[in-house]
Design a protein around this motif. Structure first.
Motif, PDB file in Angstrom:
ATOM      1  N   VAL A  56       0.876  -1.127  -0.094  1.00 11.50           N
ATOM      2  CA  VAL A  56      -0.147   0.169   0.049  1.00 11.50           C
ATOM      3  C   VAL A  56       0.873   1.232   0.061  1.00 11.50           C
ATOM      4  CG1 VAL A  56      -1.640   1.465   1.638  1.00 11.50           C
ATOM      5  CG2 VAL A  56      -2.148  -1.069   1.090  1.00 11.50           C
ATOM      6  N   ILE A  57       1.804   1.228   0.842  1.00 11.11           N
ATOM      7  CA  ILE A  57       2.911   2.463   0.712  1.00 11.11           C
ATOM      8  C   ILE A  57       3.445   2.561  -0.475  1.00 11.11           C
ATOM      9  CG2 ILE A  57       4.911   3.331   1.887  1.00 11.11           C
ATOM     10  CD1 ILE A  57       4.257   1.790   4.519  1.00 11.11           C
ATOM     11  N   ALA A  58       3.973   1.572  -1.356  1.00 13.65           N
ATOM     12  CA  ALA A  58       4.602   1.565  -2.398  1.00 13.65           C
ATOM     13  C   ALA A  58       3.440   2.074  -3.559  1.00 13.65           C
ATOM     14  CB  ALA A  58       5.110   0.223  -2.871  1.00 13.65           C
ATOM     15  N   LEU A  59       2.168   1.612  -3.274  1.00  8.30           N
ATOM     16  CA  LEU A  59       1.212   2.045  -4.307  1.00  8.30           C
ATOM     17  C   LEU A  59       1.229   3.647  -4.482  1.00  8.30           C
ATOM     18  CD1 LEU A  59      -1.134   1.125  -6.370  1.00  8.30           C
ATOM     19  CD2 LEU A  59      -2.583   0.935  -4.279  1.00  8.30           C
ATOM     20  N   VAL A  60       0.906   4.121  -3.054  1.00  3.04           N
ATOM     21  CA  VAL A  60       0.688   5.561  -2.761  1.00  3.04           C
ATOM     22  C   VAL A  60       2.103   6.369  -3.314  1.00  3.04           C
ATOM     23  CG1 VAL A  60       0.511   7.595  -1.121  1.00  3.04           C
ATOM     24  CG2 VAL A  60      -0.724   5.203  -0.630  1.00  3.04           C
TER      25      VAL A  60
END
Length: 111
Positions: A56-60
């Motif tokens: 999720v952090i990488a997606l953001v």
């Protein structure tokens, strides 16, 4: 012809973003990078949620980079669709890999 602007949707118009936006996005990327490091330190406590949190952090972070630094915010819908299709196929790849690993029968070696 120096001051002539075209209404043709196929002609890219220049856009100028203020430096403050780039600095805010860069600050958010740095903050998310530190959040990734903090999440790594709590890897044992997160357990099975460690990988989804990291994704999720990488997606953001990826969406910030694509939107502002790759200028997809100002680009045509066709390019947005092409980028979205790439992520859809990446999600399909992750799904089938996870499904494959989850349904394997693990055997011990007789040797």
């Amino acid at each position: 012809m120096a001051g002539h602007t075209s209404n043709d949707p196929n002609v890219l118009q220049p856009h100028i973003s203020p430096m403050s936006i780039y600095l805010k996005v860069a600050g958010a990327l740095f903050a998310l990078t530190f959040l990734t490091i903090i999440a790594h330190h709590f890897n044992a406590q997160l357990g099975a949620l460690a990988a989804p949190v990291a994704f999720v952090i990488a997606l953001v972070k990826a969406s910030l980079v694509m939107t502002w630094f790759m200028h997809l915010k100002y680009d045509t819908k066709v390019n947005r669709i092409v980028f979205a299709c790439g992520f859809i196929f990446l999600a399909i790849l992750f799904f089938f890999n996870a499904f494959d690993v989850a349904t394997r029968v693990f055997e011990s070696s007789p040797l």
